[in-house]
Design a protein around this motif. Structure first.
Motif, PDB file in Angstrom:
ATOM      1  N   ILE A  55      37.613  50.874  62.311  1.00 42.67           N
ATOM      2  CA  ILE A  55      36.946  49.567  62.357  1.00 42.67           C
ATOM      3  C   ILE A  55      36.640  49.171  63.800  1.00 42.67           C
ATOM      4  CG2 ILE A  55      37.281  47.114  61.890  1.00 42.67           C
ATOM      5  CD1 ILE A  55      38.876  47.937  59.408  1.00 42.67           C
ATOM      6  N   ILE A  56      37.595  49.395  64.691  1.00 44.79           N
ATOM      7  CA  ILE A  56      37.371  49.038  66.099  1.00 44.79           C
ATOM      8  C   ILE A  56      36.256  49.893  66.692  1.00 44.79           C
ATOM      9  CG2 ILE A  56      38.448  49.020  68.372  1.00 44.79           C
ATOM     10  CD1 ILE A  56      41.051  48.197  67.054  1.00 44.79           C
ATOM     11  N   VAL A 112      36.497  42.808  69.934  1.00 44.24           N
ATOM     12  CA  VAL A 112      37.662  43.040  69.068  1.00 44.24           C
ATOM     13  C   VAL A 112      38.670  41.948  69.375  1.00 44.24           C
ATOM     14  CG1 VAL A 112      39.462  44.642  68.391  1.00 44.24           C
ATOM     15  CG2 VAL A 112      37.218  45.516  69.092  1.00 44.24           C
ATOM     16  N   GLU A 157      34.124  45.816  56.335  1.00 41.78           N
ATOM     17  CA  GLU A 157      34.731  45.500  57.625  1.00 41.78           C
ATOM     18  C   GLU A 157      35.255  44.066  57.660  1.00 41.78           C
ATOM     19  OE1 GLU A 157      33.055  44.814  62.097  1.00 41.78           O
ATOM     20  OE2 GLU A 157      32.436  46.674  61.082  1.00 41.78           O
ATOM     21  N   TRP A 217      39.301  43.487  58.507  1.00 40.95           N
ATOM     22  CA  TRP A 217      39.720  43.009  59.829  1.00 40.95           C
ATOM     23  C   TRP A 217      39.740  41.482  59.839  1.00 40.95           C
ATOM     24  CZ3 TRP A 217      41.848  45.027  64.060  1.00 40.95           C
ATOM     25  CH2 TRP A 217      41.876  44.259  65.236  1.00 40.95           C
ATOM     26  N   PRO A 218      40.835  40.858  60.288  1.00 38.31           N
ATOM     27  CA  PRO A 218      42.087  41.461  60.803  1.00 38.31           C
ATOM     28  C   PRO A 218      43.168  41.584  59.728  1.00 38.31           C
ATOM     29  CG  PRO A 218      42.040  39.153  61.327  1.00 38.31           C
ATOM     30  CD  PRO A 218      40.796  39.399  60.526  1.00 38.31           C
ATOM     31  N   LEU A 231      45.915  44.080  60.262  1.00 46.54           N
ATOM     32  CA  LEU A 231      47.000  43.717  61.174  1.00 46.54           C
ATOM     33  C   LEU A 231      48.114  43.005  60.432  1.00 46.54           C
ATOM     34  CD1 LEU A 231      45.002  42.411  64.268  1.00 46.54           C
ATOM     35  CD2 LEU A 231      46.072  44.649  63.969  1.00 46.54           C
ATOM     36  N   VAL A 265      40.973  38.246  67.594  1.00 45.48           N
ATOM     37  CA  VAL A 265      41.489  37.523  66.433  1.00 45.48           C
ATOM     38  C   VAL A 265      41.578  36.046  66.819  1.00 45.48           C
ATOM     39  CG1 VAL A 265      43.395  37.247  64.819  1.00 45.48           C
ATOM     40  CG2 VAL A 265      42.797  39.541  65.667  1.00 45.48           C
ATOM     41  N   ALA A 282      37.274  52.241  55.286  1.00 48.74           N
ATOM     42  CA  ALA A 282      37.184  51.814  56.672  1.00 48.74           C
ATOM     43  C   ALA A 282      36.113  52.562  57.446  1.00 48.74           C
ATOM     44  CB  ALA A 282      38.532  51.994  57.362  1.00 48.74           C
ATOM     45  N   ILE A 337      42.335  50.999  61.251  1.00 44.93           N
ATOM     46  CA  ILE A 337      42.084  50.047  62.341  1.00 44.93           C
ATOM     47  C   ILE A 337      41.239  50.701  63.428  1.00 44.93           C
ATOM     48  CG2 ILE A 337      43.219  48.793  64.208  1.00 44.93           C
ATOM     49  CD1 ILE A 337      45.521  48.221  62.240  1.00 44.93           C
ATOM     50  N   MET A 356      43.533  48.941  70.339  1.00 43.71           N
ATOM     51  CA  MET A 356      43.784  47.499  70.247  1.00 43.71           C
ATOM     52  C   MET A 356      44.190  46.889  71.588  1.00 43.71           C
ATOM     53  SD  MET A 356      45.772  46.953  66.606  1.00 43.71           S
ATOM     54  CE  MET A 356      47.141  47.999  67.041  1.00 43.71           C
ATOM     55  N   LYS A 391      33.076  48.360  65.584  1.00 46.79           N
ATOM     56  CA  LYS A 391      32.809  47.128  66.327  1.00 46.79           C
ATOM     57  C   LYS A 391      32.333  47.439  67.745  1.00 46.79           C
ATOM     58  CE  LYS A 391      35.820  43.794  63.974  1.00 46.79           C
ATOM     59  NZ  LYS A 391      34.798  42.726  63.895  1.00 46.79           N
TER      60      LYS A 391
END
Length: 1707
Positions: A545-546, A556, A515, A519-520, A523, A558, A508, A542, A600, A549
């Protein structure tokens, strides 16, 4: 010519002796001889070699010593030759050495012995000198000689290793002669030959590297190597002996680079299988074989031109592939290093093959994986793939999909080793870019699954492994664990979990192309319960990755339309918020979740983002700031629920709220079996439902909540109840309807309830349901609005709903019901706080419910003591106490009957054990609170509250006086709390000013009436708590003082019957109270050192604060306080009573004294401990002094006399011990003087022993008659001395000399009298001990303290007498004259022990007689006249006393004292002689030269005779005295003294390294003193140096070498004297001194330049040294002699005369 050969002959004799010493049994001797021989190897190499050769030819072989001797000689020869320059030996000499080597090799039967190695070393050393000549001789022996070929081969192998450059040119000759022999050697010898070939081949490779252009592999050499190669390959490699095969493989590995490529290629079909077959012979040592394969593959698979096809290397791959799996094992036998080395070789082989055949190797590995039936094969494939993939990624790029499909098949493997290898392979595949497609997420899921291994799984697998190892043993477990290997393997579950965590985080954080896959997807894996253990790691991934981004500016988000399987934000929040319940889970779960939620937040409504940015950092700070021991789980859970509630509020969307509730209600399946999280889920759902307005929706969800709960679990049940309570905050009626339905449903099951008595399991189910219902009712009332609960509570209690819940059996169910009742009461209190007060009408009924649940089933309101020992029962009682406290706090008031029932049931909790401490402490704290609430709610008027507090205090008195510390501590803390509560009432009821006005004008106020001061009964109360101020517990001491302070503080606020006291007395009382409060505040209660002072100040304040009536009452109750069961408390009470008598005794009336005296005497007879009883007697004395002291004193003295006349009367039960009575009255200032006068007079008038023996007779029978009356007097005198009062001191001053002499002579006389009663003698010595302590003689006290029996033993008591006399002289110098006048006549008595005692005392008085010329003159005269006493002890004491004449007076008495020393210095008894020698330095230090000169030489001669005594003390003293005597060597005596010193000097130098440290130090000091007399600056300089301790031989040798050099330079004319003295020391009885003499002579002769003296002494010394080497029983002497011979070798070259007799003697 003869003169040149003669020193050589001398040298050969010494060297021959040294060579003979090589056969010594001592390692130290052999080492010394070897060092001596090798030290002069360059200068005397030929002589050493000749002597060694001679020794080898002539020395007889003596059994087991032959190998030791010959191996040592050969090693010396080898080392000597190595030190010689090239070509220094002649050809004949070399041939001779070679012959010797061959002979020794032939003689040695064991080829692996030190003897054979020494012969081989000699041959190798000769080879290095002249290789061509030696190799010719070796070649001859190889062809047909008698030397074992094996030994020659080993020597040649060593030669090639040491000097490959000189060996390789002769390698052709070696091979040409060795190869023909290989066909006929034995199997046991093949390993040696194979090792030799390996060394030769390695040497050739080294030669080639150094000389690349030199021709080395001609046709002939190639032919020889090929022959050896064919032999090894054809026969030896296939030998049955595994050692031979392994050695052959190693040899072939070194030969591969030397073999012709064509021949090597032709041999490959046979070579490869043969090498592989060696694996089967010794699987424990695979490295040599694998290394050989590595060397072979490097040769046959060069880059671009492989000599083999891939099919030819398949067999190699099949063999070495399983070895890769062994690398993953955790070896316990120290083989990890060997396994790692072998794996590296295996991996290198795969890299070489993969470089040559990349596609073929890839297909091979995949086929092996797909067709593998054993776990080891699959594991090996993955480990090799992990190793090869980074190196062959470019070549295998087109095989990506094939590789991924092959790896996917293995993802479900249960073996942990395999799963770890797969995880690492996944990491490698992602690093090289093989994971790109969506369907590759299966590998991520695999990693998540490994990361989610729970701690319970880890424990289970570890327990299985341990159980197997215990059952089968570690080794058998590794062999027979096939049934468990599928699960456990060699990798632990925790290790696999950690590896997976790291890989996920690396993917990650450091792999950008991952990536899109992560993602996602991450989740999605947050929700399934199988991934719960990985939540922390997933949250960290997570976040990474965020962050990436956000760094790239990407949103960020989905797209749930394209990815409907991704959980919605509500589901994610519901999942993570519940998991926050356990913040200390693995990998900092809570912090990871909070960070992830914050990152998130863009997935949630905007309003919640701002809230989280403010609240989440607070939660993270709370986690980081809290420590494990201070963690508050309830606070943390409330913080989480607050975050959830606030989040729902700020979102403010009914649709989102209902969606959140649906998500939470759907998560119950995620926590099956996890009651903690399930309980918290109930509460979270309750919070959300409280925000919902839809009643039908709420009804549906609370039904789901109840249905999904596990009421059998305590935590789950509590969470359900709290969740229902949260819902009731907004939907009370809905919740109550649900609870009513559940209760009615359970109540209708009457037949089930009946059957429950027969089925325990069903009974527990009913209890659990009732417990859940009770808790839900309680929390519903607790959370419900205060305005609507009155009617509900009345209905609940009035309709007997609660009574139906009382019939529960389990402790947990009882706790639940009690908690529910408590919550109902708290709801009433909360309603009153909110302005809606109402009385609890059925309060007594609810109390009955609680009491029913509190007590046992078999007794009415009596505690079940057995159940109290259990934590569950204690928890039940604690909850019951809290419930009682709550119910007592509400209206109406508590009745007396209810109060007594509560006290009867609860006060016994003070006797609970100390453990479990947290639960017990909580119970006691709540019990104290209950008592305070009872007092607080008892009534409005002062009388009722005073009665209540007295009732409670009286109930606690039994625990205040308990023998158990924690019982008293608990009761004191409760009393303190009650009095504080009572004081609050009293001070709130009326101010001091208002109270004064009321008392002055007798006006009845409208305020609540206060109780009177008399109602407190302060006399009794104070005497109850005053002993506790001296308790062993600091907590009790402080709390008792606070209790007394509170009592008087309350008393001063209350009116007194009969009128008020004067204003002045009240001011004094308030001042005393202030002092007491200040004392309590500043005192160090933990310190026992301040206890007495603190108690005294407390008593002083109490004495002021008590009224007359209260004072008399307190003294009348003192008996109970003094006899307290705690000794310290009783002592404190005694002290307090005495202080009260001293301070206010004059206020006692005549009618009060008898009762107080009776109370004190009763206490004295009741107390068993001596110390406490003594203090009571002192209090009696104080009372007698204040009243009628004469009567009390006379009665006690009469009782003492009567008890002394009866045998064992002191041990009669109920009587006062006489010693205690003596001590009490002797210590009194007014009573002690006549009492001690009487005791001294009794002792003077009546002897302890009535002896009828005549003065000049020593009777053999026992004529002594014991008189017990003087014995009692002696004991009384002992007690009187122990007291130490001024009257005793005055009496002792009057009779000091008489008492001292009497006791002193009694100690001495007891050793010369038969029939003496030992106990009487011990009493006399004990009296003397107390006497010395009284006069301050601590030294004598220490002597006596050891043991009375030791003081009666001969040899020790004399020193004790001396110490006694010394102490008297120091403390009472004016008494010495009188004591001496009494002791002088004793020296003429017939009793030797009395003479000894007198002499010991007088001897001590000599050194303390400064300033008393008359006394000193008489002392010196008396002691000098008695040096001829028959007793040697008396003589010794006399001389010891005379040498201690004070410094200022010694000049006057020096001639007389020196005369005594000269007379006794050679006394027949060594102790007398030693005393004279030891005292001589003391006299010499302070006497004049004129006094010493006449006896200087006499003393010097006498001291010389004492320096060789066996006693170390005598030697040390004589050496030391000689050094002191040197200060007087001046004038005409100097030359004669120097003659003596020169003859003694070597002896001093030798004993500087004596075995005894005291002798060493004495000699060092003496040398430093006599060195200046020798008038040599060099010696003075050496003497000033700090000579090191002789334990280090090197320092002493350096010292001797330096000192002998200066002696030779400065005193060459004294060399004969020095050498003669040192040579005489060769016969010393001490081995170390002999060795020192050897060193001294060796150093002196080695530095001697005078050839004449050298020629005289060197032969003589060498002869002695050689005899010592041969015959000395001490290995130290033998080793030092061998070393000295080496030192003297050079001098032998200069010696010109060495007689034949000497030679004959030496040989």
């Amino acid at each position: 010519m003869a003169s040149d050969e003669e020193p050589a002959s001398h040298q050969s004799v010494v060297i021959r002796a040294l060579v003979g010493a090589l056969s010594d049994s001592s390692d130290a001797v052999r080492e010394a001889a070897t060092i001596s021989l090798c030290k002069d190897a360059r200068g005397s190499a030929h002589v050493i070699l000749d002597c060694c050769l001679t020794s080898l030819r002539t020395v007889k072989r003596r059994g087991g010593q032959v190998a030791v001797h010959r191996s040592s000689v050969l090693n010396v020869m080898a080392r000597t030759i190595r030190d010689m320059e090239r070509m220094q030996l002649s050809e004949d000499k070399i041939k001779s050495m070679v012959k010797i080597s061959f002979t020794e090799m032939t003689s040695c039967k064991d080829l692996d012995s030190s003897w054979e190695h020494a012969a081989s070393s000699l041959l190798v050393a000769v080879c290095c000198q002249m290789p061509s000549l030696v190799m010719e001789e070796i070649f001859l022996q190889l062809v047909g000689g008698s030397v074992p070929v094996l030994a020659l081969v080993q020597a040649l192998a060593e030669f090639s290793t040491i000097d490959a450059v000189q060996f390789v040119p002769h390698m052709k000759g070696v091979l040409s002669r060795v190869l023909p022999l290989l066909g006929g050697i034995k199997d046991a010898q093949k390993k040696t030959f194979a090792d030799a070939f390996a060394c030769w081949s390695a040497g050739m490779i080294v030669y080639v590297e150094k000389y690349p252009s030199a021709p080395y592999l001609g046709p002939d050499m190639q032919a020889l190597l090929h022959s050896a190669f064919d032999l090894f390959l054809g026969r030896w490699l296939l030998a049955r002996d595994a050692k031979v095969s392994l050695a052959t493989v190693e040899a072939l590995a070194q030969m591969f680079p030397l073999i012709n490529k064509i021949q090597l290629k032709s041999a490959l079909p046979k070579l490869v299988p043969s090498i592989l077959s060696v694996y089967k012979k010794d699987s424990s040592n695979c490295f040599p074989v694998t290394h050989a394969l590595h060397m072979l593959l490097e040769v046959v698979l060069p880059s671009g031109q492989p000599m083999l096809e891939f099919q030819a290397v398949v067999s190699i791959l099949n063999t070495i592939l399983p070895m890769a799996s062994i690398y993953s094992r955790k070896e316990r036998n120290g083989e990890a290093s060997a396994i790692l080395k072998n794996f590296n070789e295996v991996a290198t082989c795969f890299v070489i093959i993969g470089t040559a055949f990349p596609e073929d190797l890839f297909n091979y590995l995949l086929s092996q994986r797909l067709n593998a039936k054993e776990m080891e094969a699959s594991l090996g494939v993955f480990l090799i793939l992990k190793h090869l993939l980074p190196r062959l990624a470019t070549s295998w790029n087109g095989k990506r999909s094939t590789l991924l499909e092959a790896v996917k098949v293995s993802l479900q493997e249960p073996n942990l080793n395999l799963r770890k290898a797969l995880a690492e392979l996944v990491a490698i595949m992602s690093a090289v870019g093989f994971l790109q497609q969506d369907n590759d997420r299966i590998f991520l899921e695999f990693l998540v699954k490994q990361s989610a291994i729970t701690d319970s799984e880890v424990k289970i697998l570890h327990s299985q492994q341990e159980a197997l190892e215990i059952a089968l043993g570690t080794r058998n477990a590794e062999i027979h664990q096939n049934h468990l290997r599928l699960k456990v393997g060699f990798v632990s579950p925790s290790e696999l979990r950690v590896v997976s965590d790291k890989i996920l985080y690396l993917l990650a954080s450091t792999t950008p192309h991952m990536e899109e896959l992560m993602w996602p997807f991450l989740l999605k894996v947050l929700i399934p319960p199988c991934f719960t253990g990985a939540i922390a790691t997933l949250c960290k991934c997570i976040c990474e990755i965020i962050k990436r981004k956000n760094g790239k500016g990407e949103p960020v988000s989905v797209d749930y339309r394209l990815q409907p399987d991704v959980p919605r934000p509500e589901e994610v929040l519901g999942r993570l918020i519940v998991l926050l319940q356990n913040p200390h889970a693995r990998n900092h779960l809570a912090a990871s979740i909070l960070t992830a939620l914050l990152n998130m937040s863009s997935l949630f409504p905007t309003a919640v983002q701002l809230l989280w940015e403010d609240e989440i950092p607070k939660l993270k700070a709370y986690i980081s700031d809290s420590e494990d021991d201070s963690w508050q789980q309830e606070t943390w859970e409330e913080m989480i629920l607050h975050l959830l509630s606030e989040s729902v509020d700020v979102i403010s969307s009914s649709e989102w709220t209902m969606s959140m509730a649906n998500a939470l209600s759907g998560h119950y399946c995620l926590y099956e079996g996890d009651n903690q999280h399930c309980a918290f889920l109930h509460r979270c759902l309750g919070v959300v439902l409280s925000k919902v307005d839809n009643r039908s929706f709420v009804r549906e969800k609370i039904a789901t909540m109840y249905r999904q709960s596990n009421v059998a679990d305590t935590a789950n049940r509590l969470g359900l109840a709290m969740g229902m309570g949260l819902v009731a905050a907004s939907h009370l009626d809905t919740v109550l309807e649900k609870l009513k339905d559940v209760l009615e449903k359970e109540s209708r099951r009457t037949i089930t309830r009946f059957l429950a008595s027969f089925f325990a399991q069903r009974e527990n189910d009913v209890d659990n349901i009732y417990a859940a219902l009770a808790l839900m009712y309680g929390y519903a009332a607790s959370y419900a609005p205060s305005t609507v609960i009155e009617a509900r509570i009345d209905k609940l209690v009035g309709t007997n709903v609660l009574s139906r819940l009382l019939d529960v059996k389990s402790a947990a169910a009882k706790q639940a019901v009690i908690t529910a009742i408590n919550l109902l009461g708290q709801a009433v209190i909360k309603a009153g706080a909110h302005g809606v007060p109402f009385p609890l009408k059925r309060r007594d009924t609810m109390l009955d419910y609680v009491m029913t649940l509190m007590v046992s089933q078999t007794s009415s309101y009596v505690l079940a003591t057995q159940s109290l020992l259990e934590a569950d029962s204690l928890r039940t009682q604690n909850l019951a106490i809290n419930a009682c406290t709550t119910l007592v706090s509400v209206e109406p008031k508590l009745t007396s009957a209810s109060r007594d029932r509560i006290l009867e049931a609860t006060l016994r909790f003070y006797t609970l054990p100390a453990e479990p401490a947290p639960v017990v402490d909580s119970v006691l704290s709540d019990l104290t609170n209950l008592l305070c609430v009872i007092l607080r709610t008892s009534g409005e008027d002062g009388k009722s509250r005073a009665d209540q507090v007295h009732h409670l205090l009286n109930s606690l008195d039994q625990y205040i006086s308990s023998q158990v510390d924690h019982h008293r501590e608990r009761a004191c803390m409760s009393v303190l709390a009650l009095l504080r509560e009572f004081r609050t009432f009293c001070t709130a009821g009326c101010s001091h000013l208002f109270l004064s006005l009321c008392l002055l004008y007798k006006v009845v106020s409208g305020t609540p009436l206060l109780p009177s001061r008399d109602a407190l009964i302060l006399g009794k109360r104070v005497m109850m708590y005053l002993p506790r101020c001296a308790d062993v517990s600091s907590l009790i001491r402080k709390s008792s003082a606070q209790i007394i302070d509170l009592l008087f503080s309350i008393a001063l606020t209350l009116p007194k019957l009969g009128g008020s006291s004067s204003m002045e007395s009240r001011q004094v009382s308030f001042g005393a109270l202030s002092s007491l409060e200040e004392l309590i505040a500043v005192s160090k209660w933990d310190s026992t050192a301040e206890l007495a002072g603190t108690l005294q100040q407390i008593v002083g304040a109490v004495s002021i604060l008590l009224t007359n009536d209260e004072y008399v009452s307190a003294l009348q109750y003192c008996n109970t306080a003094i006899c307290d069961i705690i000794p310290q408390c009783g002592e404190g009470a005694t002290f307090a009573v005495k202080q009260l008598i001293l301070e206010r005794g004059n206020q006692l009336g005549e009618r009060d004294i008898p009762t107080i005296t009776q109370s004190l005497f009763k206490a004295a007879t009741s107390v068993a401990e001596v110390g406490r009883r003594q203090k009571v007697l002192e209090t009696v004395c104080s009372l007698a002094q204040e009243t009628q002291s004469r009567i009390v004193m006379s009665e006690l003295l009469a009782a003492a006399v009567r008890e002394a006349q009866v045998k064992d009367s002191l041990k009669q039960k109920g009587s006062w011990p006489i010693d205690e009575a003596f001590k009490a009255f002797a210590n009194h200032v007014d009573l002690a003087l006549p009492f001690l006068d009487y005791l001294v007079s009794v002792l003077d008038q009546t002897p302890v022993l009535k002896d009828d023996t005549d003065k000049n007779e020593q009777s053999s029978h026992a004529p002594h008659i014991i008189d017990y009356f003087p014995i009692a007097a002696v004991r009384a005198l002992t007690t009187a001395f122990r007291v130490g009062g001024d009257p005793i001191r005055k009496a002792l001053e009057q009779r000091y000399a008489t008492v001292f002499c009497a006791l002193l002579l009694q100690i001495g006389g007891s050793h010369g009298t038969t029939g003496l009663d030992k106990q009487a003698s011990r009493d006399i010595i004990l009296a003397f001990k107390t006497f010395c302590r009284f006069v301050g003689d601590l030294d004598m006290e220490n002597v006596v303290d050891s043991s009375i029996d030791e003081l009666l033993t001969e040899g020790y008591w004399i020193k004790a007498v001396g110490k006694i006399a010394h102490c008297v002289a120091l403390t009472h110098p004016k008494k010495v004259g009188a004591i001496c006048n009494l002791l002088w006549p004793v020296l003429k008595r017939d009793y030797v022990f009395q003479r000894i005692a007198a002499a010991a005392a007088l001897s001590e008085y000599v050194k303390t007689s400064r300033g008393t010329a008359d006394v000193l003159e008489q002392l010196v005269g008396v002691l000098s006249r008695h040096i001829g006493d028959e007793s040697p002890v008396v003589r010794r004491l006399c001389v010891e006393g005379l040498v201690q004449v004070p410094h200022d007076d010694m000049a006057q008495y020096a001639p007389q004292v020196l005369g005594v020393i000269v007379t006794l210095i050679d006394d027949d008894v060594e102790s007398v002689s030693y005393a004279a020698v030891q005292g001589l330095p003391l006299v010499l230090e302070i006497t004049t030269e004129e006094t010493v000169v006449p006896v200087l030489l006499n003393l010097c001669v006498r001291l010389r005779s004492l320096q060789t005594r066996e006693s170390v003390h005598m030697r040390a003293a004589s050496f030391g005295a000689l050094g002191t005597l040197s200060a007087f060597a001046t004038g005409s005596q100097l030359d004669a003294f120097l003659e003596q010193m020169h003859s003694i000097l070597p002896r001093v130098l030798l004993h500087i390294n004596d075995e005894d440290s005291s002798v060493r130090q004495a000699c060092k000091t003496t040398f430093k003193r006599i060195a200046p007399l020798l008038q040599a600056e060099e010696l003075k300089h050496v003497a000033r140096l700090d000579c090191k301790e002789s334990d280090n031989r090197l320092y002493y040798d350096a010292f001797l070498k330096e000192i002998t050099r200066h002696l030779i330079t400065r005193f060459s004319d004294r060399l004969d004297t020095y050498l003669s003295c040192a040579i005489q020391a060769f016969d010393s009885p001490w081995p170390r001194v002999q060795a020192n003499a050897v060193s001294f002579v060796a150093f002196m002769l080695s530095q001697l330049e005078d050839q004449r003296s050298s020629s005289i002494y060197v032969p003589q010394v060498v002869t002695l040294l050689m005899r010592a080497v041969e015959n000395s029983p001490s290995q130290i002497v033998r080793a030092r002699s061998a070393w000295a011979l080496g030192v003297l070798l050079e001098q032998l070259k200069l010696s010109s005369s060495f007689s034949g007799d000497v030679l004959a003697g030496c040989t």
